[in-house]
Design a protein around this motif. Sequence first.
Motif, short mmCIF file in Angstrom:
data_model
loop_
_atom_site.label_atom_id
_atom_site.label_comp_id
_atom_site.label_asym_id
_atom_site.label_seq_id
_atom_site.Cartn_x
_atom_site.Cartn_y
_atom_site.Cartn_z
N GLN A 156 0.89 -1.24 0.15
CA GLN A 156 0.14 -0.04 0.13
C GLN A 156 0.90 1.14 0.14
N THR A 157 1.78 1.22 0.65
CA THR A 157 2.98 2.30 0.70
C THR A 157 3.47 2.68 -0.71
N GLU A 158 3.63 1.62 -1.37
CA GLU A 158 4.35 2.04 -2.78
C GLU A 158 3.13 2.66 -3.51
N VAL A 159 2.09 2.10 -3.60
CA VAL A 159 0.87 2.53 -4.62
C VAL A 159 0.49 4.16 -3.86
N ALA A 160 0.63 4.17 -2.64
CA ALA A 160 0.26 5.44 -2.13
C ALA A 160 1.32 6.65 -2.57
N LYS A 161 2.49 6.11 -2.67
CA LYS A 161 3.57 7.10 -3.46
C LYS A 161 3.26 7.28 -4.62
N ILE A 162 2.91 6.33 -5.49
CA ILE A 162 2.52 6.71 -6.94
C ILE A 162 1.50 7.72 -7.11
N LEU A 163 0.47 7.63 -6.29
CA LEU A 163 -0.58 8.56 -6.08
C LEU A 163 -0.34 9.89 -5.60
N GLY A 164 0.87 10.03 -4.74
CA GLY A 164 0.91 11.28 -3.92
C GLY A 164 0.26 11.48 -2.74
N THR A 165 -0.16 10.28 -2.30
CA THR A 165 -0.74 10.28 -0.79
C THR A 165 -0.23 9.48 0.16
N SER A 166 -1.05 9.33 1.08
CA SER A 166 -0.39 8.44 2.40
C SER A 166 -0.94 7.06 2.15
N GLN A 167 -0.05 6.27 3.03
CA GLN A 167 -0.61 4.67 3.03
C GLN A 167 -1.92 4.71 3.78
N THR A 168 -2.00 5.46 4.62
CA THR A 168 -3.44 5.28 5.51
C THR A 168 -4.69 5.74 4.52
N VAL A 169 -4.51 6.83 3.63
CA VAL A 169 -5.61 7.33 2.88
C VAL A 169 -5.79 6.17 1.76
N TYR A 170 -4.91 5.50 1.16
CA TYR A 170 -4.81 4.53 0.16
C TYR A 170 -5.42 3.38 0.75
N SER A 171 -5.21 2.98 1.96
CA SER A 171 -5.86 1.94 2.80
C SER A 171 -7.52 1.91 2.67
N ARG A 172 -7.73 3.21 3.03
CA ARG A 172 -9.21 3.62 3.27
C ARG A 172 -9.77 3.55 1.99
N TYR A 173 -9.15 3.80 0.51
CA TYR A 173 -9.76 3.61 -0.50
C TYR A 173 -9.94 2.03 -0.77
N GLU A 174 -9.09 1.28 -0.43
CA GLU A 174 -9.27 -0.16 -0.68
C GLU A 174 -10.65 -0.73 0.18
N CYS A 175 -10.63 -0.38 1.30
CA CYS A 175 -11.50 -0.98 2.19
C CYS A 175 -12.97 0.08 2.08
N GLY A 176 -12.89 1.08 1.45
CA GLY A 176 -14.33 1.75 1.01
C GLY A 176 -14.67 2.59 2.03
N LYS A 177 -13.63 3.09 2.96
CA LYS A 177 -13.83 4.23 3.80
C LYS A 177 -13.71 5.47 3.32
N LEU A 178 -13.29 5.57 2.34
CA LEU A 178 -12.92 6.84 1.53
C LEU A 178 -13.16 6.92 0.19
N ASP A 179 -13.77 7.87 -0.47
CA ASP A 179 -13.97 7.49 -1.92
C ASP A 179 -12.66 8.07 -2.49
N LEU A 180 -12.59 7.20 -3.70
CA LEU A 180 -11.40 7.13 -4.53
C LEU A 180 -11.68 8.54 -5.59
N PRO A 181 -10.85 9.57 -5.20
CA PRO A 181 -10.76 10.77 -5.97
C PRO A 181 -10.84 10.24 -7.55
N LEU A 182 -11.11 11.12 -8.42
CA LEU A 182 -11.10 10.99 -9.97
C LEU A 182 -9.68 10.83 -10.46
N ARG A 183 -8.80 12.01 -9.81
CA ARG A 183 -7.47 12.03 -10.22
C ARG A 183 -6.87 10.82 -9.90
#
Length: 75
Positions: free
Chosen positions: A17-44
């Motif tokens: 998750q940390t590697e993908v978060a880095k690609i997106l320019g976000t944190s691992q915590t935010v990316y994890s929330r995308y995966e589990c549906g706790k946070l909507d994935l922004p269009l960008r």
Amino acid sequence: MTLNRIRDLRQDADLNQTEVAKILGTSQTVYSRYECGKLDLPLRHLVALCKFYKVSADYILGFTNDPNPAKLKFK
């Protein structure tokens, strides 16, 4: 909405998750929330993941089981 596809794509690419978060320019915590549906994935981020994994947004969003229903051209 749980985005199992982004988890599956990440795991298939042998990334954490940390590697993908880095690609997106976000944190691992935010990316994890995308995966589990706790946070909507922004269009960008959706667009960035489509380009990175070379799959359609329809595939990531679960509208199709074909990762490339049409010939995709990414620049």
